[in-house]
Design a protein around this motif. Structure first.
Motif, short mmCIF file in Angstrom:
data_model
loop_
_atom_site.label_atom_id
_atom_site.label_comp_id
_atom_site.label_asym_id
_atom_site.label_seq_id
_atom_site.Cartn_x
_atom_site.Cartn_y
_atom_site.Cartn_z
N PRO B 2 29.24 45.45 57.65
CA PRO B 2 29.73 45.29 59.03
C PRO B 2 31.19 44.78 58.99
O PRO B 2 31.54 43.92 58.20
CB PRO B 2 28.80 44.25 59.62
N GLY B 24 34.15 25.27 48.70
CA GLY B 24 33.84 25.06 50.10
C GLY B 24 34.40 23.76 50.65
O GLY B 24 35.10 23.72 51.66
N GLY B 36 31.90 21.88 60.19
CA GLY B 36 30.76 22.76 60.43
C GLY B 36 31.10 24.23 60.56
O GLY B 36 30.22 25.08 60.50
N TYR B 39 31.63 26.75 56.37
CA TYR B 39 30.64 27.57 55.65
C TYR B 39 30.19 28.81 56.42
O TYR B 39 30.07 29.90 55.86
CB TYR B 39 29.44 26.71 55.23
N PRO B 40 29.94 28.69 57.71
CA PRO B 40 29.64 29.94 58.44
C PRO B 40 30.74 30.98 58.31
O PRO B 40 30.47 32.17 58.14
CB PRO B 40 29.51 29.46 59.89
N ARG B 43 30.54 32.54 54.90
CA ARG B 43 29.43 33.50 54.81
C ARG B 43 29.76 34.81 55.54
O ARG B 43 29.50 35.90 55.07
CB ARG B 43 28.15 32.87 55.39
N ARG B 47 29.87 38.41 53.83
CA ARG B 47 29.07 39.54 54.30
C ARG B 47 29.94 40.74 54.60
O ARG B 47 29.54 41.87 54.43
CB ARG B 47 28.28 39.14 55.56
N ARG B 70 30.10 26.67 43.31
CA ARG B 70 30.30 28.06 43.71
C ARG B 70 31.73 28.18 44.20
O ARG B 70 32.19 27.35 44.99
CB ARG B 70 29.34 28.37 44.85
N TYR B 72 34.98 30.87 45.68
CA TYR B 72 35.21 32.11 46.42
C TYR B 72 36.56 32.71 46.03
O TYR B 72 37.48 31.99 45.65
CB TYR B 72 35.20 31.84 47.92
#
Lengths: 886, 117
Positions: B2, B24, B36, B39-40, B43, B47, B70, B72
């Protein structure tokens, strides 16, 4: 804390999420955050993990939904289209895997649809499509079949009140003279109102006006569109130019609209008739009458009008009582009048083609059912894996539609070719033949036919398939026991196919016998080694009167007879077997004709004196005509046997005298000879009373009515075809301004007269042949399939000691059982439909026993052939293999 | 995959990763976004194929007595989007200093020497 929070994270990602948060918090803690604020921040972030876990869970659920949506089939156009493509791909793949089935199925459909499209195109073009006139139903033929005189036409013009216009027309031809030679062209001669009757006027220039069919005003011509293009390149300055027709100049006043039907085949021009009282044939009956009904007038009203007028003619002009009575004087819409003769043949063909299509469709249904059943296992698995029944059905329907589409495309291609082929074998006299095309409506019809065929043929097997598709998987067997209804359906299909084939075979059989009978008709001549052609010299030949005409033709005859290979050359007014000519009544010496006696027409055949010998006619009594019969010697004639039967059944006609209305009715003619009947009017028409008169005496009359054409017959000592070219050259050298017409052997003339029944017979036999082949294929398929189903049972029987021959007989009995039902059904059907075909038959009954018996034998043979292969393979069943085959 | 509409926050996160802040919590520290939302965003970016994540070498982490983290990185597909984001939010490039420490690359273990013979 993260460990607890992770409980809230989505299950699939829990570990990773937990590991990540743990690692981050750990890494930050290691850096020993110095101040309180940093530590508080870390604590806050740790607690934030709960929020993130929940958030993550929500995101994950959204993601799952999105994926599911794209996978599931939603009621949206996009998904239906992709399903359709899948179905098509799947269908094509499975067809390619079974090429035998696919080929047979496609050819079956191609045959059915090709033949239907072809015949439909032809029948539509000739019989159904209305003529291109405005309000075509108002254009009528008045008493078609009877020739009127110009005088009568003028009277009709004046006295009929229900017509808005009346016109005379006659098929004609003229020599069109160019610098480099002459062509004989066709074109009707018409009275002035002709184009008013048709309702179509000139596309360029103008049409004939009132009064332009009178002497002195009628040296005009209108050209056909095609001739105008061909000859003058479409030059619009042609209007006003003069052209030479029959050596007379005619002014071109107009060009007709393209494709206009002027009631004569291949018409290049239209000329006006001469309708003046002064013209020599004003009172002779030789023109046809057409008219346009006044608006709002019905045919019945017009008929009534006509009868009233004819009744008044009986009183005023002394016409016989029987003239123009209800039975004969009819008014027929022009389209119907033209196609009357061909209609029944066309309908017969339509019927035959429909039957063939039914056979093809049944065959396809059987093929598809066969195929679907053998794919039972595959379908059952698909069903068990969750494919919806509707989807499977749609799949099967798509497959059969693919076959129908492929077969339909092939069939339409086939029909394009075969329309041309059939037009070539149809007789030239077929009305409206030049208008036959494969048109858009027919293609649409074929397409609809394809679709319906595909769906029908796919529907029943598909529906039949659905129920057992799922039970067979569960029951664990291979579905080897076929349900009773399915078996009955397939048997019904095969029996139907066989019955329909029988009907077609009977039809074809009686037509073949009829055609043979026609061919064997005694013509009364010896037509082998005879060459024929026609001449129609221009009117100025007539300036020399009878003597001039005779001299002209003597020159031609001498030139032809002098050629090597030519034994003798003679002339006759109209060729035999081709119909046409004139007749009138006679007045026998010493007899009173009672008033009101029915009219007996005696046909007039002027000939040169060697004619009877040249064509090989058989003299029964007396003498033939010879050189002693001149214009000054007593008038004589040779008559045929039909005339003897009619007028002198019990006495010797030689020496008897009569007066002949055709030649003036004054001079007494003496009978000097009797010849055998010749089929002048056609092979299947009863020969009427005929008189053969010498040209030396009849030419006067011919000249008087301005008839200059004659037909030449030449007897050859060699193959007539081999002298055609030398004859052509000799005639061109002798009479260069007169084009030769239809130079061909007499045998060809006779064959042409049979062109109609020949075409019909050929076509019907083709259909019958196709139906039989299809029926045999269908039968073969069913029997093969049944043998396969019975493999287990047959294996057991063989294992238990049954002989191979028993098995063979058992299988063949099945095939014969189908025939035993199909044959009587078919014969019954043929018998029921025998009336439709009886019109087309000559000397054969539609319920001809010989044909019925032959057809039965043919069917028996076909059935044996179709069942023998599966029967033999059944006989060879190996019990061990068959018992294991589950 | 997407496609993602790049908002300000996802743009900052993308830029932070491009600038070298790969973990992160580091991105949380440097981006200035509410914790907050990081992280969204990460993700979402992952995706959409603009970011990819890997785990640190386990042995290395265990040698240091900590769990592997982890981290990125930006993908090929992400580079043009980064440009797009920089053009849209002109100040973005300056917001995040380019002084992030590089991610740990696993150092090759030295061959075991058999001592001097």
């Amino acid at each position: 804390m993260v460990a607890i929070a992770s409980r809230l994270a989505p299950r699939d990602h829990r570990r990773a999420w937990s590991a990540e948060w743990t690692a981050e918090i750990d890494a930050t803690w290691r850096r020993r955050p110095a101040d309180l604020r940093a530590r508080l921040r870390l604590l806050r972030r740790a607690m934030l993990s709960f929020v993130d876990a929940v958030r993550f869970r929500w995101e994950d659920r959204q993601e799952q939904r999105r994926i599911q949506r794209s996978v599931q089939s939603l009621p949206g156009k996009r998904n239906m289209l992709s399903d359709l493509f899948d179905d098509i791909r799947y269908g094509v793949r499975s067809l390619v895997r079974t090429p035998g089935f696919a080929l047979v199925a496609v050819f079956t459909i191609a045959l059915g649809i090709g033949s239907t499209t072809t015949i439909f195109s032809i029948v539509d073009s000739i019989v159904w499509r209305p003529m291109s006139y405005p309000d075509p139903d108002n254009v009528v033929a008045v008493w078609p079949g009877r020739s009127f005189s110009p005088r009568e036409v003028v009277r009709l013009e004046n006295e009929l009140s229900t017509f808005s216009s009346i016109a005379a027309y006659v098929e004609d031809g003229q020599a069109y003279i160019r610098e480099d030679g002459a062509d004989y062209l066709f074109g009707p001669s018409v009275s002035a109102q002709f184009f008013d009757v048709l309702g179509r006027q000139a596309a360029l220039g103008r049409s004939f006006r009132k009064g332009e069919d009178k002497i002195g005003a009628n040296d005009l011509a209108m050209l056909s569109h095609d001739f105008w293009q061909r000859e003058f390149g479409g030059d619009s300055s042609i209007i006003g130019r003069r052209i030479l027709l029959d050596k007379q100049a005619h002014t071109v006043i107009g060009v007709m609209p393209r494709g206009l039907d002027v009631l004569q085949r291949d018409a290049s021009f239209v000329k006006p008739l001469t309708m003046s009282p002064e013209s020599p044939n004003y009172t002779g009956n030789w023109v046809n009458v057409v008219g346009r009904l006044a608006p709002g007038v019905t045919i019945e009203q017009a008929r009534e009008d006509l009868r009233i007028v004819f009744d008044s003619w009986k009183e005023r002009f002394g016409y016989s009582e029987t003239f123009g009575n209800a039975a004969t004087a009819t008014i027929t819409p022009i389209h119907k009048a033209i196609t009357e003769n061909i209609r029944s043949s066309m309908m017969l063909l339509m019927g035959a083609v429909v039957l063939t299509l039914l056979v093809a469709t049944s065959n396809l249904a059987n093929l598809l059912l066969n195929r679907a059943v053998t794919r039972e296992q595959e379908l059952a698995v698909r069903g068990a894996l969750g494919a919806r029944p509707a989807r499977i059905l749609r799949q099967l329907l798509t497959e059969s539609t693919i076959i129908a589409a492929a077969g339909g495309a092939l069939g339409v291609g086939l029909s394009i070719w075969s329309v041309r082929a059939i037009v070539a074998i149809l007789p030239e006299s077929t009305p409206r033949l030049e208008y036959v095309t494969l048109d858009g409506r027919v293609l649409l019809f074929s397409f609809a036919l394809v679709l319906i065929t595909g769906w029908l043929a796919g529907l029943f097997p598909g529906l039949q398939m659905l129920r057992p598709a799922f039970t067979s998987l569960h029951s664990g067997t291979r579905g080897s026991s076929e349900s009773k209804t399915r078996r009955a359906f397939r048997s019904g299909l095969v029996v139907t196919e066989l019955a329909l084939s029988v009907v077609l075979l009977v039809g074809s059989g009686v037509l073949l016998r009829s055609f043979r009978a026609m061919n064997e008709v005694e013509t009364g001549m010896q037509p082998e080694s005879v060459l024929t052609f026609g001449l129609s010299p221009t009117g100025d030949i007539n300036a020399g009167g009878a003597a001039g005409l005779n001299q002209y033709y003597d020159r031609v005859l001498n030139a032809v007879a002098a050629l090597p290979g030519v034994q003798s050359a003679d002339a006759i007014h109209v060729l035999p077997v081709s119909g046409g000519g004139w007749n009138s009544g006679i007045n026998v010496d010493g007899r009173e004709t009672p008033p009101g006696a029915p009219y007996v027409g005696v046909w007039w055949r002027p000939v040169t004196d060697g004619y009877l010998e040249t064509v090989g006619m058989h003299l029964v009594a007396g003498r033939t005509l010879d050189a002693s019969d001149t214009e000054s010697s007593p008038w004589v004639t040779v008559i045929n046997q039909a005339m003897v039967r009619q007028f002198w059944p019990n006495e010797n006609p030689i020496g008897q005298r009569f007066q002949y209305n055709m030649e003036g009715g004054q001079i007494w003619i003496t009978v000097v000879g009797i010849v055998q009947d010749v089929t002048h009017l056609g092979l299947t028409t009863t020969t009427p009373p005929t008189v053969y008169r010498p040209f030396s005496q009849s030419a006067a009359r011919l000249s008087q009515i301005n008839v200059t054409s004659r037909w030449i017959v030449a007897r050859t000592t060699v193959d007539p075809r081999s002298v055609m070219e030398s004859v052509r050259q000799a005639v061109a050298a002798t009479v260069p301004e007169t084009p030769i017409i239809n130079l061909r052997p007499m045998s060809a003339v006779i064959q042409r007269s049979l062109a109609d029944p020949r075409a019909l017979t050929i076509l019907l036999t083709l259909f019958a042949g196709a139906a039989v082949v299809l029926g045999a294929v269908g039968l073969y398929g069913v029997v093969t399939y049944t043998v396969r189903q019975r493999t287990r049972e047959l294996g057991i029987r063989i294992a238990l000691g049954a002989k191979g021959s028993d098995v063979l007989h058992s299988v063949m009995r099945q095939g014969l059982a189908y025939a035993a039902i199909g044959l009587p059904l078919g014969l019954l059907g043929a018998w029921a439909g025998s009336r439709t075909i009886s019109q087309a038959l000559f000397n054969v009954s539609p319920t001809d026993v010989v044909t019925y018996v032959s057809v039965s034998i043919v069917l028996f043979v076909v059935v044996v052939l179709a069942t023998i292969a599966p029967a033999v393979s059944a006989k060879r069943t190996d019990p061990m293999i068959s018992l294991r085959a589950e | 995959m997407p496609s993602i509409r790049l908002t300000y926050s996802t743009g900052i996160v993308l830029q932070a990763v491009a600038a070298g802040y790969r973990y992160g919590f580091d991105i949380m520290d440097v981006s200035g976004l509410p914790d907050g939302t990081v992280y969204p965003a990460l993700r979402r970016l992952e995706r959409s194929g603009l970011l990819e994540s890997t785990w640190e070498d386990q042995d290395l982490a265990h040698a240091e007595g900590r769990p592997p983290r982890r981290y990125y990185g930006i993908t090929q597909a992400g580079l043009p989007r980064l440009e797009e984001v920089r053009n849209r939010f002109r100040g973005l490039a300056h917001l995040i200093p380019r002084t992030a420490p590089p991610p740990p690359t696993p150092t090759p273990t030295p061959p075991i020497s058999l001592g001097d013979q």
